[in-house]
Design an enzyme around this catalytic site. Structure first.
Site, mmCIF file in Angstrom:
data_model
loop_
_atom_site.group_PDB
_atom_site.id
_atom_site.type_symbol
_atom_site.label_atom_id
_atom_site.label_comp_id
_atom_site.label_asym_id
_atom_site.label_seq_id
_atom_site.Cartn_x
_atom_site.Cartn_y
_atom_site.Cartn_z
ATOM 1 C CG HIS A 55 -2.157 -0.959 1.418
ATOM 2 N ND1 HIS A 55 -2.972 -0.950 2.278
ATOM 3 C CD2 HIS A 55 -2.060 -1.696 0.655
ATOM 4 C CE1 HIS A 55 -3.256 -2.121 2.132
ATOM 5 N NE2 HIS A 55 -3.523 -2.931 0.635
ATOM 6 C CD GLU A 57 -2.440 3.629 3.877
ATOM 7 O OE1 GLU A 57 -2.660 4.452 3.877
ATOM 8 O OE2 GLU A 57 -1.433 3.502 2.769
ATOM 9 C CB CYS A 85 -6.254 0.073 5.104
ATOM 10 S SG CYS A 85 -4.913 -0.938 5.319
ATOM 11 C CB CYS A 88 -1.837 1.368 6.216
ATOM 12 S SG CYS A 88 -1.774 1.152 4.318
#
Length: 153
Positions: A55, A57, A85, A88
Protein backbone atom coordinates in the site's frame (compact mmCIF):
# COMPACT_ATOMS: atom_id res chain seq x y z
CA UNK A 1 -0.74 26.97 -2.77
CA UNK A 2 1.21 28.00 0.29
CA UNK A 3 4.27 25.86 1.00
CA UNK A 4 4.54 23.65 4.12
CA UNK A 5 0.80 23.47 4.74
CA UNK A 6 -1.27 20.29 4.96
CA UNK A 7 -2.71 21.12 1.52
CA UNK A 8 0.78 21.52 0.04
CA UNK A 9 1.94 18.13 1.31
CA UNK A 10 -1.34 16.46 0.33
CA UNK A 11 -0.86 17.80 -3.20
CA UNK A 12 2.45 15.89 -3.23
CA UNK A 13 0.62 12.75 -2.08
CA UNK A 14 -1.84 13.29 -4.93
CA UNK A 15 1.09 13.29 -7.38
CA UNK A 16 2.04 9.90 -5.98
CA UNK A 17 -1.56 8.71 -6.46
CA UNK A 18 -1.36 9.81 -10.08
CA UNK A 19 1.84 7.75 -10.49
CA UNK A 20 -0.08 4.71 -9.22
CA UNK A 21 -2.81 5.26 -11.83
CA UNK A 22 -0.18 5.32 -14.59
CA UNK A 23 0.82 1.75 -13.69
CA UNK A 24 -2.81 0.63 -13.35
CA UNK A 25 -2.82 0.58 -9.56
CA UNK A 26 -5.58 2.01 -7.37
CA UNK A 27 -4.47 5.65 -7.17
CA UNK A 28 -3.50 6.19 -3.56
CA UNK A 29 -0.43 8.21 -2.70
CA UNK A 30 1.48 9.03 0.44
CA UNK A 31 4.31 11.27 1.62
CA UNK A 32 6.09 11.34 4.96
CA UNK A 33 7.32 14.68 6.24
CA UNK A 34 9.90 15.55 8.88
CA UNK A 35 10.90 19.13 9.68
CA UNK A 36 8.79 20.39 6.76
CA UNK A 37 10.72 18.23 4.27
CA UNK A 38 9.45 15.18 2.43
CA UNK A 39 11.62 12.25 3.50
CA UNK A 40 9.70 9.51 1.69
CA UNK A 41 7.07 9.01 -0.99
CA UNK A 42 4.97 6.01 -1.88
CA UNK A 43 2.05 4.88 -3.99
CA UNK A 44 0.14 1.65 -4.36
CA UNK A 45 2.12 -1.17 -5.96
CA UNK A 46 0.12 -4.24 -4.88
CA UNK A 47 -0.68 -5.44 -8.38
CA UNK A 48 2.78 -4.79 -9.83
CA UNK A 49 4.66 -6.33 -6.90
CA UNK A 50 2.05 -9.02 -6.24
CA UNK A 51 2.38 -8.02 -2.60
CA UNK A 52 -0.66 -7.32 -0.45
CA UNK A 53 1.43 -5.11 1.86
CA UNK A 54 2.48 -2.71 -0.91
CA UNK A 55 0.00 0.00 0.00
CA UNK A 56 1.11 3.62 -0.44
CA UNK A 57 1.62 4.09 3.30
CA UNK A 58 3.67 0.91 3.69
CA UNK A 59 5.87 1.84 0.73
CA UNK A 60 6.49 5.31 2.20
CA UNK A 61 7.11 4.00 5.73
CA UNK A 62 9.70 1.51 4.45
CA UNK A 63 11.51 4.27 2.54
CA UNK A 64 11.42 6.64 5.54
CA UNK A 65 12.81 3.91 7.82
CA UNK A 66 15.67 3.34 5.40
CA UNK A 67 16.39 7.03 4.80
CA UNK A 68 16.24 8.00 8.49
CA UNK A 69 17.95 4.76 9.56
CA UNK A 70 15.31 4.23 12.22
CA UNK A 71 12.10 2.24 12.50
CA UNK A 72 10.72 4.95 14.79
CA UNK A 73 9.27 7.89 12.89
CA UNK A 74 8.45 9.90 16.00
CA UNK A 75 8.90 13.38 14.52
CA UNK A 76 7.23 12.53 11.22
CA UNK A 77 3.81 13.26 9.78
CA UNK A 78 2.14 11.08 7.17
CA UNK A 79 -0.08 12.44 4.38
CA UNK A 80 -2.19 9.93 2.46
CA UNK A 81 -4.91 10.55 -0.09
CA UNK A 82 -7.34 7.96 1.35
CA UNK A 83 -8.07 7.02 4.95
CA UNK A 84 -5.61 4.29 6.01
CA UNK A 85 -6.72 0.68 6.34
CA UNK A 86 -6.23 -1.55 9.38
CA UNK A 87 -2.85 -2.86 8.18
CA UNK A 88 -1.49 0.60 7.47
CA UNK A 89 -2.77 2.01 10.75
CA UNK A 90 -0.98 -0.85 12.50
CA UNK A 91 2.28 0.17 10.81
CA UNK A 92 1.62 3.84 11.60
CA UNK A 93 1.16 3.00 15.28
CA UNK A 94 4.18 0.74 15.39
CA UNK A 95 6.39 3.39 13.78
CA UNK A 96 5.17 6.10 16.19
CA UNK A 97 4.24 8.56 13.45
CA UNK A 98 3.22 11.83 15.09
CA UNK A 99 0.25 12.85 12.92
CA UNK A 100 -1.78 11.36 10.08
CA UNK A 101 -3.44 13.60 7.50
CA UNK A 102 -5.78 11.92 5.06
CA UNK A 103 -7.81 13.19 2.16
CA UNK A 104 -10.98 11.20 1.59
CA UNK A 105 -12.63 8.67 3.88
CA UNK A 106 -12.71 4.98 2.95
CA UNK A 107 -16.17 3.75 3.97
CA UNK A 108 -15.32 0.10 3.21
CA UNK A 109 -11.93 -0.24 4.87
CA UNK A 110 -10.89 2.92 6.68
CA UNK A 111 -9.43 2.38 10.14
CA UNK A 112 -9.49 5.97 11.37
CA UNK A 113 -13.18 6.79 11.39
CA UNK A 114 -15.08 4.80 8.75
CA UNK A 115 -14.98 1.08 9.63
CA UNK A 116 -13.01 1.18 12.86
CA UNK A 117 -11.24 3.87 14.86
CA UNK A 118 -7.80 2.77 16.02
CA UNK A 119 -7.61 5.69 18.45
CA UNK A 120 -10.45 4.06 20.40
CA UNK A 121 -8.46 0.88 21.00
CA UNK A 122 -7.42 0.81 24.64
CA UNK A 123 -3.92 0.30 26.01
CA UNK A 124 -1.89 1.14 22.92
CA UNK A 125 1.36 2.90 23.72
CA UNK A 126 0.96 5.55 21.01
CA UNK A 127 -1.93 7.45 19.50
CA UNK A 128 -1.17 9.69 16.53
CA UNK A 129 -3.07 12.88 15.94
CA UNK A 130 -5.50 12.55 13.03
CA UNK A 131 -6.79 15.13 10.57
CA UNK A 132 -9.08 14.09 7.75
CA UNK A 133 -10.56 15.93 4.82
CA UNK A 134 -7.39 17.57 3.49
CA UNK A 135 -8.05 18.18 -0.23
CA UNK A 136 -10.89 15.70 0.18
CA UNK A 137 -12.59 16.46 -3.13
CA UNK A 138 -9.41 15.99 -5.19
CA UNK A 139 -8.45 12.83 -3.29
CA UNK A 140 -11.91 11.37 -3.78
CA UNK A 141 -12.12 12.34 -7.45
CA UNK A 142 -8.93 10.57 -8.54
CA UNK A 143 -10.31 7.29 -7.11
CA UNK A 144 -13.74 7.81 -8.69
CA UNK A 145 -12.19 8.54 -12.08
CA UNK A 146 -9.95 5.48 -11.85
CA UNK A 147 -12.81 3.07 -11.17
CA UNK A 148 -15.08 4.78 -13.72
CA UNK A 149 -12.40 4.21 -16.38
CA UNK A 150 -11.88 0.59 -15.22
CA UNK A 151 -15.60 -0.14 -15.64
CA UNK A 152 -15.49 1.20 -19.22
CA UNK A 153 -12.78 -1.32 -20.22
Amino acid sequence: MKKNTPEFFMSKALKEAFKASLIDEVPIGCVIVKDNKIVARGHNKRENKLDVTSHAEMEAIRKANKKLKNWRLVDCDLYVTIEPCIMCMGAIYQSHIRKVYYGAPDPKGGAVSSSINFNEIKNLNHYPEIEGGVLQEECSQIIKDYFKNKRKK
